[in-house]
Design an enzyme around this catalytic site. Structure first.
Site, PDB file in Angstrom:
ATOM      1  N   ASN A  13       1.111  -1.085  -0.092  1.00 14.87           N
ATOM      2  CA  ASN A  13       0.152   0.336  -0.194  1.00 14.87           C
ATOM      3  C   ASN A  13       0.688   0.882   0.125  1.00 14.87           C
ATOM      4  OD1 ASN A  13      -1.657   2.476   0.372  1.00 14.87           O
ATOM      5  ND2 ASN A  13      -1.902   1.679   2.627  1.00 14.87           N
ATOM      6  N   LYS A  15      -0.186   4.017   0.057  1.00 20.52           N
ATOM      7  CA  LYS A  15      -0.733   5.247   0.463  1.00 20.52           C
ATOM      8  C   LYS A  15      -0.361   6.806  -1.041  1.00 20.52           C
ATOM      9  CE  LYS A  15       0.031   3.805   4.696  1.00 20.52           C
ATOM     10  NZ  LYS A  15       0.198   3.623   6.541  1.00 20.52           N
ATOM     11  N   HIS A  92      -9.394   0.838   5.867  1.00 19.90           N
ATOM     12  CA  HIS A  92      -8.527   0.668   5.955  1.00 19.90           C
ATOM     13  C   HIS A  92      -8.394   2.637   7.293  1.00 19.90           C
ATOM     14  CE1 HIS A  92      -3.629   2.409   6.345  1.00 19.90           C
ATOM     15  NE2 HIS A  92      -3.814   1.541   5.988  1.00 19.90           N
ATOM     16  N   GLU A  94      -7.025   4.107   7.980  1.00 21.56           N
ATOM     17  CA  GLU A  94      -6.050   6.034   7.459  1.00 21.56           C
ATOM     18  C   GLU A  94      -7.634   6.421   6.427  1.00 21.56           C
ATOM     19  OE1 GLU A  94      -3.209   4.924   5.154  1.00 21.56           O
ATOM     20  OE2 GLU A  94      -1.760   4.864   7.621  1.00 21.56           O
ATOM     21  N   GLU A 164      -5.381  -5.178  10.667  1.00 19.43           N
ATOM     22  CA  GLU A 164      -3.534  -3.983  11.530  1.00 19.43           C
ATOM     23  C   GLU A 164      -4.085  -3.074  12.613  1.00 19.43           C
ATOM     24  OE1 GLU A 164      -1.958  -3.283   6.956  1.00 19.43           O
ATOM     25  OE2 GLU A 164      -3.497  -1.489   7.300  1.00 19.43           O
ATOM     26  N   GLY A 170       3.177   2.647  10.572  1.00 23.25           N
ATOM     27  CA  GLY A 170       3.912   3.459  10.353  1.00 23.25           C
ATOM     28  C   GLY A 170       4.369   4.104  12.102  1.00 23.25           C
ATOM     29  N   SER A 209       3.900  -2.284  10.770  1.00 28.35           N
ATOM     30  CA  SER A 209       5.451  -2.157  10.397  1.00 28.35           C
ATOM     31  C   SER A 209       6.355  -3.659  10.136  1.00 28.35           C
ATOM     32  CB  SER A 209       5.576  -1.505  11.953  1.00 28.35           C
ATOM     33  OG  SER A 209       5.436  -0.065  11.769  1.00 28.35           O
TER      34      SER A 209
HETATM   35  C1  PEP Z   1      -0.658   0.124   6.088  1.00 26.74           C
HETATM   36  O1  PEP Z   1      -0.603   1.394   6.145  1.00 26.74           O
HETATM   37  O2  PEP Z   1      -2.002  -0.449   5.812  1.00 26.74           O
HETATM   38  C2  PEP Z   1       0.631  -0.516   6.946  1.00 26.74           C
HETATM   39  C3  PEP Z   1       0.928  -1.655   7.163  1.00 26.74           C
HETATM   40  O3  PEP Z   1       1.693   0.210   7.171  1.00 26.74           O
HETATM   41  P1  PEP Z   1       3.269  -0.043   7.586  1.00 26.74           P
HETATM   42  O4  PEP Z   1       3.829  -1.551   7.440  1.00 26.74           O
HETATM   43  O5  PEP Z   1       3.974   1.337   7.548  1.00 26.74           O
HETATM   44  O6  PEP Z   1       3.009   0.282   8.884  1.00 26.74           O
END
Ligand code: PEP
Length: 248
Positions: A13, A15, A92, A94, A164, A170, A209
């Site tokens: 992703n 983003k 997601h 976000e 998630e 992040g 992460s």
């Molecule tokens: C995400 O936003 O779906 C995600 C898992 O981000 P990150 O790997 O940067 O934590």
């Protein structure tokens, strides 16, 4: 490492990141890789979707819950299909936070994607205070039940799930393999109350992460079938090493 009938998957992703140069580098990286035991999917921002070729599986990061018409700034499911998407990230955290997408809107989008034969990557997961106050499983069940109510368990089987935990996205603070496994096993158990076969077969990714250095341990958990990757999907070498961990 898969010892079940589920196929591993890693989705990147991007983003609101990346540019034409990254598209070129990622295409080169994935086209030369041999990843026969897993599916690698790239979910770039809308303007770059059309720059990928058929050899790479593509997903979008958002779609409208409406078919067409006066919805400025939105993109429809048919448009995504036309530019070669086979996956769509829905729910997601976000988008739930920044765009106020409720469980009900998420469920409507999932239904629309399924009706168009686009595979939803349905994200769910808790904020840190929910984990701390011990209501984690109720919170997650509520997120999943909204979609189950909308589409039913038979259609739900076509979804890819992505756990998630918001506190891990992040932040560099990855869920431990045991924490991820505990939630993935809970989700299978929750779905098994409706259909044990579907519960055993549905693909559940972990996101938060994930890096080349922790992917193998996370993916070796019995109920973790791969990852949804944010930051590390912007580096072709890191992304490939995560894909290779899922390809074993
Ligand atoms: C995400 O936003 O779906 C995600 C898992 O981000 P990150 O790997 O940067 O934590």
């Amino acid at each position: 490492m898969q010892i079940n009938s589920r196929r591993s998957m890693v989705a990147g992703n991007w983003k609101m990141n990346g540019d034409k140069a990254l598209v070129k580098q990622m295409k080169k990286q994935l086209e030369k890789a041999s990843l026969e035991n897993m599916d690698a999917v790239i979910c770039p921002p809308f303007p770059y979707l059309g720059m990928f070729t058929d050899s790479i599986k593509l997903g979008a990061q958002n779609m409208s819950q409406f078919d067409s018409g006066a919805h400025t700034g939105e993109v429809s499911v048919s448009m995504l299909k036309e530019v070669g998407c086979s996956y769509i990230i829905i729910g997601h955290s976000e988008r739930r936070e920044d765009n106020f997408e409720s469980n009900e809107i998420v469920a409507q989008k999932v239904e629309k994607a399924l009706n168009a034969d686009l595979t939803p990557i349905l994200c769910f997961g808790e904020p840190e205070d929910i984990r701390d106050d011990g209501t984690l499983f109720t919170y997650i069940a509520t997120q999943l039940d909204a979609v189950l109510k909308q589409v039913g368990i038979a259609q739900f089987a076509k979804i890819v799930l992505a756990y998630e935990p918001i506190w891990a996205i992040g932040t560099g603070k990855t869920a431990s393999p045991e924490q991820a496994q505990e939630v993935h096993a809970f989700v299978r158990g929750h779905l098994a109350k409706l259909d044990s076969d579907i519960a055993a077969k549905i693909v559940i990714l972990y996101g938060g992460s994930v890096k080349g250095s922790n992917a193998e341990e996370l993916f070796s958990q019995a109920d973790v079938d791969g990852g949804l990757i944010g930051g590390a999907s912007l580096n072709p070498d890191d992304f490939l090493s995560i894909c290779l961990a899922a390809n074993q």
